[in-house]
Scaffold this motif. Structure first.
Motif, PDB file in Angstrom:
ATOM      1  N   GLY A 186       7.508  13.739  -5.010  1.00  0.00           N
ATOM      2  CA  GLY A 186       6.059  13.930  -5.097  1.00  0.00           C
ATOM      3  C   GLY A 186       5.434  12.794  -5.855  1.00  0.00           C
ATOM      4  O   GLY A 186       6.030  12.244  -6.780  1.00  0.00           O
ATOM      5  N   PRO A 187       4.219  12.390  -5.516  1.00  0.00           N
ATOM      6  CA  PRO A 187       3.602  11.191  -6.104  1.00  0.00           C
ATOM      7  C   PRO A 187       3.158  11.401  -7.541  1.00  0.00           C
ATOM      8  O   PRO A 187       2.594  12.422  -7.896  1.00  0.00           O
ATOM      9  N   THR A 188       3.471  10.403  -8.348  1.00  0.00           N
ATOM     10  CA  THR A 188       3.021  10.379  -9.739  1.00  0.00           C
ATOM     11  C   THR A 188       2.717   8.938 -10.095  1.00  0.00           C
ATOM     12  O   THR A 188       3.549   8.066  -9.876  1.00  0.00           O
ATOM     13  N   VAL A 189       1.558   8.674 -10.622  1.00  0.00           N
ATOM     14  CA  VAL A 189       1.223   7.310 -11.008  1.00  0.00           C
ATOM     15  C   VAL A 189       2.156   6.882 -12.140  1.00  0.00           C
ATOM     16  O   VAL A 189       2.236   7.540 -13.170  1.00  0.00           O
ATOM     17  N   GLY A 190       2.890   5.792 -11.902  1.00  0.00           N
ATOM     18  CA  GLY A 190       3.847   5.327 -12.899  1.00  0.00           C
ATOM     19  C   GLY A 190       3.271   4.208 -13.732  1.00  0.00           C
ATOM     20  O   GLY A 190       2.316   3.551 -13.362  1.00  0.00           O
ATOM     21  N   SER A 191       3.870   3.989 -14.863  1.00  0.00           N
ATOM     22  CA  SER A 191       3.446   2.930 -15.765  1.00  0.00           C
ATOM     23  C   SER A 191       4.138   1.631 -15.461  1.00  0.00           C
ATOM     24  O   SER A 191       3.789   0.607 -16.020  1.00  0.00           O
TER      25      SER A 191
ATOM     26  N   LYS B  93       0.828  -1.209   0.000  1.00  0.00           N
ATOM     27  CA  LYS B  93       0.000   0.000   0.000  1.00  0.00           C
ATOM     28  C   LYS B  93       0.861   1.256   0.000  1.00  0.00           C
ATOM     29  O   LYS B  93       0.572   2.234  -0.713  1.00  0.00           O
ATOM     30  N   ALA B  94       1.926   1.240   0.811  1.00  0.00           N
ATOM     31  CA  ALA B  94       2.806   2.408   0.881  1.00  0.00           C
ATOM     32  C   ALA B  94       3.537   2.625  -0.435  1.00  0.00           C
ATOM     33  O   ALA B  94       3.703   3.771  -0.883  1.00  0.00           O
ATOM     34  N   VAL B  95       3.977   1.548  -1.075  1.00  0.00           N
ATOM     35  CA  VAL B  95       4.676   1.683  -2.353  1.00  0.00           C
ATOM     36  C   VAL B  95       3.740   2.236  -3.420  1.00  0.00           C
ATOM     37  O   VAL B  95       4.106   3.149  -4.173  1.00  0.00           O
ATOM     38  N   LEU B  96       2.533   1.719  -3.485  1.00  0.00           N
ATOM     39  CA  LEU B  96       1.561   2.243  -4.447  1.00  0.00           C
ATOM     40  C   LEU B  96       1.285   3.728  -4.200  1.00  0.00           C
ATOM     41  O   LEU B  96       1.217   4.528  -5.140  1.00  0.00           O
ATOM     42  N   ALA B  97       1.159   4.097  -2.921  1.00  0.00           N
ATOM     43  CA  ALA B  97       0.900   5.497  -2.583  1.00  0.00           C
ATOM     44  C   ALA B  97       2.060   6.391  -2.984  1.00  0.00           C
ATOM     45  O   ALA B  97       1.864   7.556  -3.369  1.00  0.00           O
ATOM     46  N   ASP B  98       3.299   5.868  -2.906  1.00  0.00           N
ATOM     47  CA  ASP B  98       4.470   6.637  -3.338  1.00  0.00           C
ATOM     48  C   ASP B  98       4.338   7.095  -4.784  1.00  0.00           C
ATOM     49  O   ASP B  98       4.874   8.133  -5.177  1.00  0.00           O
TER      50      ASP B  98
ATOM     51  N   GLY C  11       1.430   7.686  -6.287  1.00  0.00           N
ATOM     52  CA  GLY C  11       0.168   8.382  -6.499  1.00  0.00           C
ATOM     53  C   GLY C  11      -1.045   7.487  -6.561  1.00  0.00           C
ATOM     54  O   GLY C  11      -2.146   7.951  -6.868  1.00  0.00           O
ATOM     55  N   ALA C  12      -0.880   6.193  -6.285  1.00  0.00           N
ATOM     56  CA  ALA C  12      -2.009   5.257  -6.353  1.00  0.00           C
ATOM     57  C   ALA C  12      -2.372   4.816  -4.939  1.00  0.00           C
ATOM     58  O   ALA C  12      -2.101   3.684  -4.536  1.00  0.00           O
TER      59      ALA C  12
ATOM     60  N   GLY D 175       9.540   1.055  -3.204  1.00  0.00           N
ATOM     61  CA  GLY D 175       9.149   2.304  -2.579  1.00  0.00           C
ATOM     62  C   GLY D 175      10.134   3.406  -2.885  1.00  0.00           C
ATOM     63  O   GLY D 175      11.319   3.164  -3.148  1.00  0.00           O
ATOM     64  N   VAL D 176       9.645   4.625  -2.874  1.00  0.00           N
ATOM     65  CA  VAL D 176      10.489   5.784  -3.166  1.00  0.00           C
ATOM     66  C   VAL D 176      11.207   6.224  -1.893  1.00  0.00           C
ATOM     67  O   VAL D 176      10.581   6.415  -0.858  1.00  0.00           O
ATOM     68  N   ALA D 177      12.513   6.354  -1.981  1.00  0.00           N
ATOM     69  CA  ALA D 177      13.307   6.767  -0.819  1.00  0.00           C
ATOM     70  C   ALA D 177      13.185   8.270  -0.600  1.00  0.00           C
ATOM     71  O   ALA D 177      13.034   9.041  -1.552  1.00  0.00           O
TER      72      ALA D 177
END
Length: 284
Positions: free
Chosen positions: A279-284, A152-157, A159-160, A221-223
């Protein structure tokens, strides 16, 4: 005669290596008045002196301190080849991410490793990316922290967060999650990479138990911050630097405490272009 020629060649090679100076390691010190790179002063903090001494001993080279006003200046100096390693946050890393290489992050005390997270669908599903799964129903591979909180935390990183998706279910484990996905009870399944590997690995070499599934997204996850080096640093020096840092919390606690900070448990090696939080961005 052949042995004499080989021996002479070895002597010449050794002599050439001995005459080749080892380049100093230049470390950006962020938050100090800008100044040229120089040996660390004797009045520097004990932890910093321990850190520089450890690197000098292990790398068998001089280690220089390069004071920089801020992380942005350090990033630009790194990209220009004026320093060799710098600790950068996302704001500083972003503009130079194409010209420097991340090598290390830290794991916070009590936190899990930066596990890769996999989002998979049925192979027949139309989704090709995380963007295509907006509003989709998900099933997670279990209630444990590594199976639920970390994904969940990785997805939120990226933007999801929870509001990005539709209904969410938590299966008993990764096998039950796959059963739900295959039964059409969810449109996508979220697992950490270790669970995905266990799910798909067959008993026979080359046997893939996930041929009917497709990974549409995989990320770590984003550091919040990371250590980056010059892209032209030699493989030998880069690998040795990583090895020294990864073992530092055990081998040199004083140096580790200064370099990593009080909240860190250990250094972790990371992928070459690992993202650092911008900052969060939904990635492909």
């Amino acid at each position: 005669m052949r042995r004499l020629i080989l021996a002479a060649g070895a002597v010449l090679l050794t002599a050439a290596q001995a005459q080749t100076p080892t380049l100093p390691l230049r470390i950006a010190e962020i938050g100090a008045p800008a100044a040229p790179c120089a040996p660390l002063g004797a009045d520097s903090p004990a932890g910093q002196r321990a850190y520089f001494s450890l690197l000098a001993e292990r790398l068998q080279t001089d280690v220089l301190n390069c004071p920089m006003a801020d992380a942005a200046a350090a990033a630009q100096a790194l990209a220009a080849g004026e320093v060799d390693i710098a600790k950068l946050d996302g704001e500083a890393f972003g503009p130079v991410s194409g010209t420097v290489r991340s090598v290390l992050t830290t794991r916070a005390r009590g936190a899990l490793n930066r596990l890769p997270v996999v989002v998979a669908t049925l192979d027949t599903a139309p989704a090709q990316s995380l963007t295509d799964l907006a509003g989709a129903s998900l099933v997670f591979g279990g209630p444990m922290k590594a199976s639920l909180e970390v994904p969940k935390a990785v997805l939120a990183d990226y933007g999801a967060d929870d509001g990005y998706f539709g209904a969410q279910a938590v299966a008993e484990d990764y096998e039950k999650a796959a059963e739900r996905l295959r039964a059409g009870q969810a449109q996508a399944m979220v697992l950490h990479a270790g669970a995905w590997q266990k799910l798909c690995r067959g008993d026979q070499p080359g046997l893939d138990l996930c041929k009917d599934l497709r990974v549409v997204w995989r990320q770590r996850g984003v550091a919040d911050e990371g250590w980056a080096v010059r892209t032209d640093m030699s493989d030998d020096r880069r690998f040795r630097l990583i090895g020294i840092h990864v073992a530092m919390h055990n081998e040199a606690p004083d140096a580790f405490a200064w370099a990593a900070g009080p909240a860190a448990e250990e250094f972790e090696p990371t992928e070459a272009k690992a993202p650092i939080h911008q900052g969060p961005t939904v990635g492909s």
